[in-house]
Design a protein around this motif. Structure first.
Motif, short mmCIF file in Angstrom:
data_model
loop_
_atom_site.label_atom_id
_atom_site.label_comp_id
_atom_site.label_asym_id
_atom_site.label_seq_id
_atom_site.Cartn_x
_atom_site.Cartn_y
_atom_site.Cartn_z
N PRO A 369 0.80 -1.22 0.00
CA PRO A 369 0.00 0.00 0.00
C PRO A 369 0.83 1.26 0.00
CG PRO A 369 -0.06 -1.06 2.15
CD PRO A 369 0.61 -2.01 1.23
N ASN A 370 2.10 1.20 0.34
CA ASN A 370 2.91 2.40 0.39
C ASN A 370 3.72 2.61 -0.88
OD1 ASN A 370 2.12 3.22 2.95
ND2 ASN A 370 3.55 1.79 3.91
N GLU A 371 3.50 1.75 -1.88
CA GLU A 371 4.25 1.88 -3.11
C GLU A 371 3.28 2.21 -4.24
OE1 GLU A 371 6.46 -1.62 -3.85
OE2 GLU A 371 7.62 -1.51 -1.99
N HIS A 372 3.75 3.06 -5.13
CA HIS A 372 2.91 3.46 -6.27
C HIS A 372 2.92 2.35 -7.31
CE1 HIS A 372 1.83 5.80 -9.92
NE2 HIS A 372 1.02 6.35 -9.06
N SER A 373 1.81 2.20 -8.02
CA SER A 373 1.70 1.13 -9.01
C SER A 373 2.62 1.40 -10.19
CB SER A 373 0.26 1.04 -9.51
OG SER A 373 -0.10 2.23 -10.17
N LEU A 623 7.59 21.72 -11.68
CA LEU A 623 8.37 20.86 -10.79
C LEU A 623 8.88 19.64 -11.57
CD1 LEU A 623 9.32 20.10 -7.90
CD2 LEU A 623 7.12 18.92 -7.62
N ARG A 624 10.19 19.44 -11.50
CA ARG A 624 10.81 18.31 -12.19
C ARG A 624 11.05 17.13 -11.26
NH1 ARG A 624 15.54 19.95 -15.86
NH2 ARG A 624 13.83 20.06 -17.38
N SER A 625 11.59 17.38 -10.06
CA SER A 625 11.92 16.26 -9.18
C SER A 625 11.95 16.71 -7.73
CB SER A 625 13.27 15.66 -9.57
OG SER A 625 14.33 16.58 -9.33
N VAL A 626 11.77 15.72 -6.84
CA VAL A 626 11.89 15.91 -5.40
C VAL A 626 12.93 14.91 -4.91
CG1 VAL A 626 10.72 15.85 -3.16
CG2 VAL A 626 9.49 16.64 -5.20
N ASN A 627 14.07 15.42 -4.45
CA ASN A 627 15.18 14.55 -4.02
C ASN A 627 15.54 13.52 -5.09
OD1 ASN A 627 15.31 15.97 -1.66
ND2 ASN A 627 14.57 14.32 -0.34
N GLY A 628 15.52 13.96 -6.34
CA GLY A 628 15.94 13.11 -7.45
C GLY A 628 14.86 12.25 -8.05
N SER A 629 13.67 12.19 -7.47
CA SER A 629 12.58 11.38 -8.01
C SER A 629 11.52 12.28 -8.64
CB SER A 629 11.94 10.54 -6.90
OG SER A 629 12.87 9.64 -6.34
N GLU A 630 11.02 11.88 -9.80
CA GLU A 630 10.03 12.68 -10.52
C GLU A 630 8.62 12.26 -10.12
OE1 GLU A 630 10.64 12.54 -14.68
OE2 GLU A 630 12.74 13.19 -14.58
N PRO A 631 7.83 13.17 -9.57
CA PRO A 631 6.44 12.84 -9.23
C PRO A 631 5.57 12.85 -10.49
CG PRO A 631 6.90 15.12 -8.67
CD PRO A 631 8.19 14.54 -9.17
N VAL A 638 3.11 14.11 -2.67
CA VAL A 638 2.95 13.91 -1.23
C VAL A 638 3.79 12.73 -0.77
CG1 VAL A 638 1.30 13.28 0.58
CG2 VAL A 638 0.66 14.98 -1.15
N ARG A 639 3.78 11.65 -1.54
CA ARG A 639 4.58 10.49 -1.16
C ARG A 639 6.07 10.84 -1.06
NH1 ARG A 639 1.03 8.09 -5.19
NH2 ARG A 639 -0.48 6.70 -4.19
N LEU A 640 6.55 11.59 -2.05
CA LEU A 640 7.97 11.92 -2.07
C LEU A 640 8.34 12.88 -0.94
CD1 LEU A 640 8.53 12.28 -5.92
CD2 LEU A 640 9.24 10.40 -4.43
N ILE A 641 7.42 13.80 -0.60
CA ILE A 641 7.70 14.71 0.52
C ILE A 641 7.76 13.93 1.83
CG2 ILE A 641 6.72 16.59 1.90
CD1 ILE A 641 5.69 17.82 -0.70
#
Length: 719
Positions: A369-373, A623-631, A638-641
């Motif tokens: 449940p905490n991982e994106h499909s 917005l391109r990325s959050v800590n290197g990951s692209e939302p 929200v997950r990346l934050i």
């Protein structure tokens, strides 16, 4: 996609250049021949409320002269309008008083101030009121009164179509509302019992002696407008029974150019009913490929939703919008598209969750449940799960858990082929594509094909995304030449004949697509690599990477982190900012097709605080990325934050749409962000750090208070 000259309330995006704050209507053309002009002036004058029309006197003189030359009486000077027909029209026109609270896309955590506005509607059979969607959109309360009565009644918006700019209302106290003006209803019965005009076919009567105002949708998904009456006929000399199901007759025929029309409603400048007259100026399609009618009768704020009559007193359209800065250019929605819309409402056909928001395409793996499909899963499989969730009758009250499924029911959007085309005037290009004519034939080149959009509540199979020969049998490919749609030849300029009896009037080919419902199969004649082929292709709802319509596919979502406000790009958001200095153009992405659950996320503004010093002037950055990951969407953000809460810093990399190569880096200290959150939210009166739809399903807590702050979610998710 956007027409910068017209009123854009519902349509692509609020350019704000029109006079009636309403959207251009999406409409359809009827191929049926027009009705003859016999006895036309009586009903037209009745629609006007009894007076002769000064704006059409020239035409009346021409009609009179032509009639005299032919040895027959002039319709323009036969007899005066009857009081009964005047009451018939006025008793079915209502004034709407609307209180509304619109979303605030500039500051999406709050709404705009409540405002009051007025519009016009009219009665159709079934005790329903028809008006424009932009008249009642985002309403909190609607009241209606008949033009012949001073009494106001509360109403409920039952159905909306933001793309078509149409709405159906019902009166809460129907018996009292339709009991008002019984004398007018008796006059309606008296007028209609005299029978139709001599040149018009008598309407078929049902067992009760009355005719229905709207026909059911045809089996193939194309709706047919039906002219109707709503009175009981009086035979054998008995007094007619007064029916409370009064409605205006609808014309099933597209009006001719230069045909006289009368617009009736409650525009600004007074409190009582108003009448303006003009002629049909143009028949054309709008920027979404849906037919509309242009008239030169004045359409002002307040006219929206009111009926427009032909010379026989039948409704030929609904006043929708006017063009700001121009003289006598107004647009109406033909009754054919009204029948198309009402057919969908009668069949209970609602827009799919995927049409309402890209977030509804997201699928969460129950095992993790905490991982994106995985993004590779097909949209149709993802949306089948969503469809199963919202289609269960026992769970109708839970529809609000799916993004966008709130408020009035909404019919599907505009149907499309999922392909772009290029005109073929060039002889060299025609020869290159295998056309063996001398350059005077028809056809357009397929220049681009969108990924297929899932169809819900249909049995139409979904085509694959691969390009093997087997999957290409019933799908368009780039460099195909589209020759015909349902047997109608497409010209090399992309136009088609308006109808069989009006072949010298041409409109855009998209009308042949937008006239149908989503899911309808159409037959396409094409040339592929020099060989003729016939395809059977299902129509799909048009979806864009940049959502177009407020409350339909665009919603005021937001996420605030360290004072940085992130929102998804949409046309309502663009409209809220486009007049600000330094606002960039998003035209390069606005018409791109949607891809699954993908959203374009932008840094809309920065709420100034000590924690974000140095970034206060940053705005309108993608917005391109959050800590290197692209939302991929707001929930991914929200997950990346939350994931970055265990790091020392949050690194947000952004870029300006006009300078993609020039990256802007925003670095925030995580601990300082946590400390500043309560202070920033309180200072700007923000209830919670992100909107409800941005919260991933797996992160929603039993106690809703736990999601109102980022710190509480960080604490919960770290356990």
């Amino acid at each position: 996609m956007i027409d910068d000259e017209e009123i854009g309330g519902g349509a692509a995006a609020g350019d704000g250049n029109d006079s009636d704050n309403g959207g251009d209507a999406d409409v359809e053309v009827s191929s049926a021949p027009p009705a003859p002009d016999a006895e036309g002036s009586d009903a037209a004058a009745a629609a006007a409320g009894g007076g002769g029309g000064s704006s059409s006197r020239g035409r009346e003189r021409r009609q009179g002269g032509a009639a005299a030359a032919a040895g027959r009486p002039s319709h323009a000077m036969t007899r005066a309008p009857s009081k009964a027909q005047t009451k018939m029209v006025h008793s079915c026109i209502v004034k709407l008083i609307v209180q509304r609270v619109d979303p605030n896309y500039a500051e999406p955590w709050r709404t705009r101030t409540q405002t009051s506005s007025s519009g016009t509607g009219f009665l159709v059979s079934g005790r329903r009121i028809i008006t424009n969607a932009h008249v009642v959109q985002n309403c909190t309360h609607v009241r209606a009164r008949k033009s012949l009565s001073p009494v106001m009644f509360s109403c409920t918006v039952e159905w909306l179509s933001i793309p078509l700019d149409l709405a159906v209302l019902t009166v809460n106290n129907e018996d009292a509302f339709f009991g008002v003006g019984a004398a007018a209803a008796a006059s309606v019965v008296s007028a209609i019992s005299e029978g139709p005009a001599p040149s018009e076919p008598a309407p078929a009567e049902d067992a009760a002696g009355s005719t229905d105002a709207n026909a059911d949708a045809s089996a193939d998904g194309t709706d047919t407008a039906v002219a109707t009456t709503s009175a009981d006929t009086a035979k054998s000399g008995a007094a007619p029974k007064i029916s409370s199901d009064v409605g205006l007759p609808l014309c099933p025929i597209l009006p001719r150019l230069d045909e006289n029309v009368t617009c009736v409603g409650f525009p600004q400048g007074g409190q009582q009913i108003s009448v303006t007259r003009g002629v049909v100026s143009r028949v054309d399609v709008d920027s979404h490929g849906v037919l509309r009618i242009q008239i030169d009768a004045a359409i002002n704020p307040g006219n929206s939703g009111g009926p427009v009559f032909d010379e026989l007193g039948r409704v030929i359209g609904i006043a929708s919008s006017g063009m700001r800065g121009s003289s006598n250019i107004g647009y109406i929605i033909p009754t054919e598209v009204l029948s198309h819309f009402m057919g969908m409402t009668e069949d209970g056909l609602e827009a799919s969750p995927l049409e309402r928001s890209a977030l509804n395409a997201e699928k969460i793996d129950a095992a993790s449940p905490n991982e994106h499909s995985e993004q590779g899963e097909s949209d149709d499989k993802q949306m089948q799960d969503v469809s199963d969730e919202v289609d269960d009758d026992s769970a109708k009250n839970e529809k609000k858990s799916v993004v966008g499924i709130v408020g009035p029911r909404m019919v599907p959007g505009i149907a499309g082929l999922g392909a772009n085309t290029q005109t073929l005037e060039s002889k060299a290009l025609r020869k290159r594509l295998g056309l063996k004519d001398n350059g005077d034939g028809g056809g357009v080149r397929v220049s681009g094909v969108w990924a297929p959009t899932p169809l819900l509540d249909t049995d139409v199979p979904m085509e694959g995304n691969d390009t093997d020969a087997g999957s290409d049998i019933n799908r368009l490919l780039v460099d195909d030449v589209l020759l015909s749609i349902d047997g109608v030849e497409v010209g090399q300029d992309g136009t088609i004949p308006l109808s069989e009896d009006r072949p010298y009037e041409r409109i855009g080919k998209s009308y042949l697509i937008t006239r149908h419902r989503v899911g309808k199969m159409v037959e396409l004649g094409i040339i592929r690599k020099g060989e003729p082929m016939t395809l059977q292709v299902p129509l799909r709802p048009n979806r864009y990477l940049c959502p177009v319509y407020d409350t339909f596919d665009a919603h005021s979502s937001y996420v605030i982190c360290g004072g940085c406000v992130f929102v998804p790009v949409s046309w309502p958001w663009i409209s809220a900012h486009r007049k600000k200095g330094g606002f960039p153009s998003y035209n390069s992405i606005s018409s791109n097709p949607a891809k699954g659950d993908e959203q374009i996320i932008v840094l809309s503004k920065v709420l100034a605080d000590e924690v974000n010093v140095g970034y206060h002037l940053k705005q309108f950055l993608i917005l391109r990325s959050v800590n290197g990951s692209e939302p991929s969407n707001m929930r991914d953000l929200v997950r990346l934050i939350i994931k970055g809460g265990s790091e020392t810093n949050l690194e947000l990399r952004c870029y300006n749409i006009t300078q993609e190569y020039c990256e802007q880096l925003i670095c925030l200290d995580v601990e300082e962000v946590k400390k500043a959150e309560e202070r920033i939210l309180k200072q700007h009166m923000v209830a919670q750090w992100c909107s409800e739809d941005a919260i991933p399903p797996e992160m929603k807590m039993e106690d809703s208070a736990d999601v109102k702050t980022m710190v509480s979610m960080l604490d919960k998710c770290s356990l």
